[in-house]
Scaffold this active site. Structure first.
Site, PDB file in Angstrom:
ATOM      1  N   THR A  66     -30.531 -64.835  -0.706  1.00  0.00           N
ATOM      2  CA  THR A  66     -29.763 -63.853  -1.476  1.00  0.00           C
ATOM      3  C   THR A  66     -30.103 -62.424  -1.059  1.00  0.00           C
ATOM      4  O   THR A  66     -31.027 -62.181  -0.275  1.00  0.00           O
ATOM      5  CB  THR A  66     -30.043 -63.997  -2.993  1.00  0.00           C
ATOM      6  OG1 THR A  66     -31.363 -63.509  -3.260  1.00  0.00           O
ATOM      7  CG2 THR A  66     -29.930 -65.437  -3.449  1.00  0.00           C
ATOM      8  N   CYS A  67     -29.377 -61.475  -1.690  1.00  0.00           N
ATOM      9  CA  CYS A  67     -29.542 -60.062  -1.348  1.00  0.00           C
ATOM     10  C   CYS A  67     -30.795 -59.438  -1.963  1.00  0.00           C
ATOM     11  O   CYS A  67     -31.181 -58.326  -1.619  1.00  0.00           O
ATOM     12  CB  CYS A  67     -28.327 -59.296  -1.853  1.00  0.00           C
ATOM     13  SG  CYS A  67     -28.161 -59.429  -3.653  1.00  0.00           S
ATOM     14  N   ASP A  68     -31.420 -60.141  -2.899  1.00  0.00           N
ATOM     15  CA  ASP A  68     -32.446 -59.528  -3.732  1.00  0.00           C
ATOM     16  C   ASP A  68     -33.806 -59.488  -3.025  1.00  0.00           C
ATOM     17  O   ASP A  68     -34.259 -60.501  -2.489  1.00  0.00           O
ATOM     18  CB  ASP A  68     -32.557 -60.359  -5.025  1.00  0.00           C
ATOM     19  CG  ASP A  68     -33.337 -59.650  -6.098  1.00  0.00           C
ATOM     20  OD1 ASP A  68     -34.183 -58.796  -5.755  1.00  0.00           O
ATOM     21  OD2 ASP A  68     -33.113 -59.950  -7.269  1.00  0.00           O
TER      22      ASP A  68
END
Ligand code: PLP
Length: 417
Positions: free
Chosen positions: A327-329
């Protein structure tokens, strides 16, 4: 679910795009049998640890008939998969609607509470029912555990006797429970909690029908090898003998982790290698929440797709890596470090083990990465809390999971002062 002998067989026989959960039904069956045979009372599976239908099916098929549920969806799931099972709603804070539905729609009679306001909700929403089994959750020390659950639930000692006394007035049967914290490394923690519970019951001056020692039973993770499970049972058994409860009081436990931790691993693909960072297709928002956030030390091993890769599964020169999920996190990161073959490359498959407890249960679809496949495998790559000790087993038993080695179920303990 398709069955492979080992995860490596899967990796070498076909393309693997999404993460794959490797289910090991034998591990669940063995753990379930062990608890049924060795715990001197009722064993409730804490569904929250892993609510996968396959887990419930294997537990049910192997004798588990009592479940600790935290919500209406868990109750519905257990009713669907395990029709004859009994359920205890042991979450200390429940909505009024869920209390009502549990009682009237699903026949649940067992409810936990840790304060007067929750007790009032249970009593009101069941219309002052005279068949309630109320379990008062006590706050106890979590010092012996690797994962503290002490921050949120449990009535503190200074209020506990009063609550126990008041709950007695509304209960057909009354119990006390506690949680010593998850992955409890000290069997004596159960004894300490039980002695504390006994003191509070005596102070309350009422009779108690049930002592529920909760979850907390451990599994084996890298660098975290607990004492043998027998030591936990002995500690509980001895303490129960000394408790000030009714002579025919029942003893319960609610294991989650210990029943299912060994049951699942995940095969995750390396999508990119950037220096010492491996970008995987599963991570903190998938099955690796605890690895990322609790820095939990899960075992890893590499499976190469091509048999001509150096040293097959593992071996050769190793290096330390950190892992990133898809994911982007920025929190989707698992610092490790993890020792893996130094020449690890895009397309290699890393198996992360011991994810049966709180792995699947915590996975999300964040960033659209929820796709997951399940297969069954038959190997047993990591140490088990329930395996026959090699020095105790003869040759024929060493390769076979032996339920026969578990001790016979002991009679329920009854003698109380
Ligand atoms: C009420 C209750 N019972 C049992 C468990 C299972 O604990 P464990 O997985 O440590 O055995 C939990 C875990 O959070 C819990 O909240």
């Amino acid at each position: 679910m398709h069955t492979y002998h080992t995860p490596l067989d899967l990796v070498r026989s076909r393309h693997v795009e999404s993460p794959v959960v490797c289910a090991r039904p034998d591990r669940v069956a063995q753990a379930s049998h062990w608890f049924q045979e060795n715990f001197p009372g009722e064993v409730l599976y804490a569904v929250k640890a892993n609510p996968s239908p396959w887990i419930l099916d294997v537990l049910y098929a192997n004798g588990t008939r009592f479940f600790d549920v935290a919500s209406i969806p868990e109750i519905q799931l257990v009713r669907e998969r395990c029709p004859e099972a009994r359920m205890a709603f042991l979450h200390p804070v429940k909505s009024r609607e869920s209390i009502r539905r549990a009682y009237y729609e699903f026949g649940v009679r067992i409810f936990a509470l840790d304060c007067e306001a929750e007790m009032a909700k249970i009593v009101e929403e069941t219309n002052h029912a005279d068949d309630l089994i109320l379990i008062v959750r006590l706050a106890v020390s979590n010092d012996g555990a690797m994962f503290s659950l002490a921050g949120k639930f449990g009535v503190p000692a200074y209020e506990a006797s009063d609550l126990i006394r008041k709950a007695r007035a509304h209960a057909w049967e009354l119990g006390v429970s506690f949680h010593v914290g998850s992955q409890c490394m000290q069997p004596s923690a159960y004894r300490s909690a039980m002695m504390e519970a006994s003191r509070l019951i005596a102070q309350a001056g009422v009779t108690v029908d049930i002592v529920d020692v909760g979850g907390g039973f451990p599994s084996i993770y890298p660098g975290m090898t607990p004492p043998p499970m027998d030591d936990y049972i002995s500690s509980i058994e001895d303490a129960f003998e000394e408790m000030m409860v009714l002579e025919n009081a029942d003893l319960w436990c609610e294991p989650g982790r210990a029943l299912v931790a060994e049951a699942e691993s995940v095969l995750t693909r390396v999508e990119l290698v950037k220096g010492d960072a491996l970008y995987l297709n599963d991570g903190a928002y998938g099955r690796l929440f605890d690895a990322a956030h609790a820095k939990w030390p899960f075992p890893v091993r590499l499976h190469r797709r091509k048999a001509d890769g150096p040293a097959g599964e593992t071996g050769g020169e190793t290096a330390s890596f950190r892992l990133y999920g898809p994911t982007c996190d920025s929190m989707d990161a698992i610092p490790g470090p993890f020792d893996l073959p130094a020449d690890i490359a895009e397309g290699d498959i890393i198996e992360i083990g011991m994810l049966g407890a709180y792995g699947t249960a915590l996975a999300t679809n964040f960033n659209g990465f929820g796709a997951i496949e399940y297969v069954t495998v038959e190997d047993m790559p990591w140490p088990s809390m329930f395996e026959v000790q090699p020095d105790k087993a003869d040759d024929s038993e060493a390769t076979v999971i032996s339920f026969a080695r578990a001790r016979r179920r002991r009679p329920k303990l009854r003698r109380r002062a």
